[in-house]
Each structure stands twice: as C-alpha cells, then as structure tokens.
Design a protein around this motif. Sequence first.
Motif, PDB file in Angstrom:
ATOM      1  N   THR A  83       0.822  -1.213   0.000  1.00 49.86           N
ATOM      2  CA  THR A  83       0.000   0.000   0.000  1.00 49.86           C
ATOM      3  C   THR A  83       0.854   1.260   0.000  1.00 49.86           C
ATOM      4  O   THR A  83       0.549   2.239  -0.684  1.00 49.86           O
ATOM      5  N   GLY A  84       1.961   1.237   0.782  1.00 45.93           N
ATOM      6  CA  GLY A  84       2.847   2.399   0.803  1.00 45.93           C
ATOM      7  C   GLY A  84       3.542   2.600  -0.524  1.00 45.93           C
ATOM      8  O   GLY A  84       3.699   3.732  -1.001  1.00 45.93           O
ATOM      9  N   LEU A 131       3.145  11.124   1.368  1.00 45.97           N
ATOM     10  CA  LEU A 131       2.445  10.187   0.484  1.00 45.97           C
ATOM     11  C   LEU A 131       0.971  10.537   0.331  1.00 45.97           C
ATOM     12  O   LEU A 131       0.195   9.741  -0.214  1.00 45.97           O
ATOM     13  N   ALA A 161       1.087   4.012  -2.941  1.00 47.80           N
ATOM     14  CA  ALA A 161       0.859   5.426  -2.633  1.00 47.80           C
ATOM     15  C   ALA A 161       1.982   6.287  -3.187  1.00 47.80           C
ATOM     16  O   ALA A 161       1.745   7.378  -3.725  1.00 47.80           O
ATOM     17  N   ASP A 170       2.118  -2.824   7.905  1.00 49.36           N
ATOM     18  CA  ASP A 170       2.356  -2.601   6.482  1.00 49.36           C
ATOM     19  C   ASP A 170       3.709  -1.912   6.269  1.00 49.36           C
ATOM     20  O   ASP A 170       4.461  -2.261   5.355  1.00 49.36           O
ATOM     21  N   TRP A 225      -1.953   8.142   2.031  1.00 52.44           N
ATOM     22  CA  TRP A 225      -1.579   6.922   2.748  1.00 52.44           C
ATOM     23  C   TRP A 225      -1.603   7.126   4.248  1.00 52.44           C
ATOM     24  O   TRP A 225      -1.098   8.126   4.760  1.00 52.44           O
ATOM     25  N   GLU A 226      -2.183   6.189   4.985  1.00 57.18           N
ATOM     26  CA  GLU A 226      -2.225   6.248   6.444  1.00 57.18           C
ATOM     27  C   GLU A 226      -1.205   5.266   6.999  1.00 57.18           C
ATOM     28  O   GLU A 226      -1.199   4.089   6.645  1.00 57.18           O
ATOM     29  N   GLU A 244       3.262  10.455   6.293  1.00 57.50           N
ATOM     30  CA  GLU A 244       1.929  10.315   5.695  1.00 57.50           C
ATOM     31  C   GLU A 244       1.649  11.461   4.735  1.00 57.50           C
ATOM     32  O   GLU A 244       1.118  11.251   3.626  1.00 57.50           O
TER      33      GLU A 244
END
Length: 277
Positions: free
Chosen positions: A11-12, A55, A15, A64, A58-59, A52
């Motif tokens: 996910t990162g 990005l 992002a 992750d 992105w949380e 954050e």
Amino acid sequence: AYLPTVLPGCTGILAAVLVGVGEDALALGLVARVLVHAPEETALVAARTRFEARLQAWEFDVQDAAAWASAAESRLVVLEADPRTAARARQLADQILEQLQATELALHSDYLDAGLRQRLSRLGIAIDQLLTGGGDVAVVASEVDWVRRHHGADERTGAIAVMALRLARWIGTDVRAGDGLKAAGACYVNDYSYADWARTDLRHGAGEQSLDNALQRLAERADSAREEQERAFAQHLASWAAHAATDDSLLGVEHVLGRIVAPLARQAPVLVVVLDG
C-alpha cells in the motif's frame, strides 16, 4: 482490499507511485524501518505524520510499514552488487529522514549511513562515561553489539569496536605478574601484549570524531597502566640480571642457536631471522 493481503507492504509503495515518487520507494522503505522501530515519543509521532503527508492519502500502518521496510532492506542487500546504486538509495533515505525532521532516529536502522554514524558516536559516549566513572562496561558491550549489527559496519569497524570493549574490560581488571622475570614474561605474552596491540591500533580511530576522541582517551588510560607494569618488569629484569640464570623456559639469545635451531636443523633446513630492535 485484496492486494495488501497478498503483498504485505504494497500500500505504501502504491501510494508513492500515485503521488509521483515511485522511484523513491526503496529509500522510503528504508525510512519506514526507522518509523517502525524507534521508541514511541513525540519525535516519532511527528515524523510519521510528515511521512503520511509526503504520500498524501496513505495512512501509516505499523505492520504494512514493517513489511515495506523488510522488502526495501532485502532489495538493498541485492543492490550491494552495484555499490553506487545502493549508496544513492541510502543517501536519499538519509535526506528524507532529515526532511521529516527525524535524523536523530536514524540509529534504529541497520542500513542507513546516518544510523551507523550515530551508533559509533553512542559507543564513544559510553566509553567516555566508563572512563570518567559514570558508566558501565555492560553498556559499552551493548553499544558494540549495536555497531556490529549494522550492515554498513565493515570488518575494520567491527574489529575496532570489539578491541575497544576488550581494552575497556582490561583496564577494569588488576592483572599482576607473579614474582620473578619468568612470571613477568609469561604475563606479557598472555595478557599485556594484547593491551599493547589494542592501544596502538585504536589510535588509528574508526572515522567518527567523537568515537575517535574516546578511543584516544581509552588508549591513554591503558598507557598509564602499562607504564606501571613496565616499571615492575624492569625491576624483575634488574634482579634477574644479577645472576642471569637460564633454563629451557628462559633462554638468552646466545642460547637460541644451540638449544632451538640446531635440533631443528638436524631434521630439516631452517631459516633464522634476527630482528634487532
């Protein structure tokens, strides 16, 4: 919702791609390790918030981010075959951490160059505290382990750290030679000679100024101890010289050819090298 389950840490990376910094995914992953492992404190919270924001949507998620960090570190190990590319990735990670105003947290990374510098500095502080009576050799040992665990610590750096620890322990012991020249000589062979090796080698330093200063002070403390031991050796030598009795465990140089070299030469050719200091 399916991709993160199949590919932890993606996910990162996604992002980063979406905001146009996909090429920085490796460096960002190295930074993520710091943001996962650093102690929970105000600086960490602020750094995560800035990460954050970098990005955008992105949380920060610890699991992750940890997976992303592991993937980045594995990739960096592969890239060590291309040192220039690996160095650029580490330098960019250091820059990003600085932009996050979290450079002081770099020591929690086993890969960042700034992390190694900070660990070396901490080792210097621990040695200084020990020398001034406010530290503990166990703390020095812990800092040495931390330095050696860093992937950027080469063989020389690791050897210097271990040698500093051993010399610090040696200074804290009271090793005394027994009576007589034989006992003093044996003590030098088995103990004092290693201290001489260490106090000579440590003066070359490790390339980090605060640690190098501490190593210099450590060597100077060892110098004082060795001077006292050398005076004791000189007294033993003076006492022995009055009769100069020798045996198989204490030979004069004039006996070496007859007692050592000749028996060996009867069995095979022998090369004798004489060093005159």
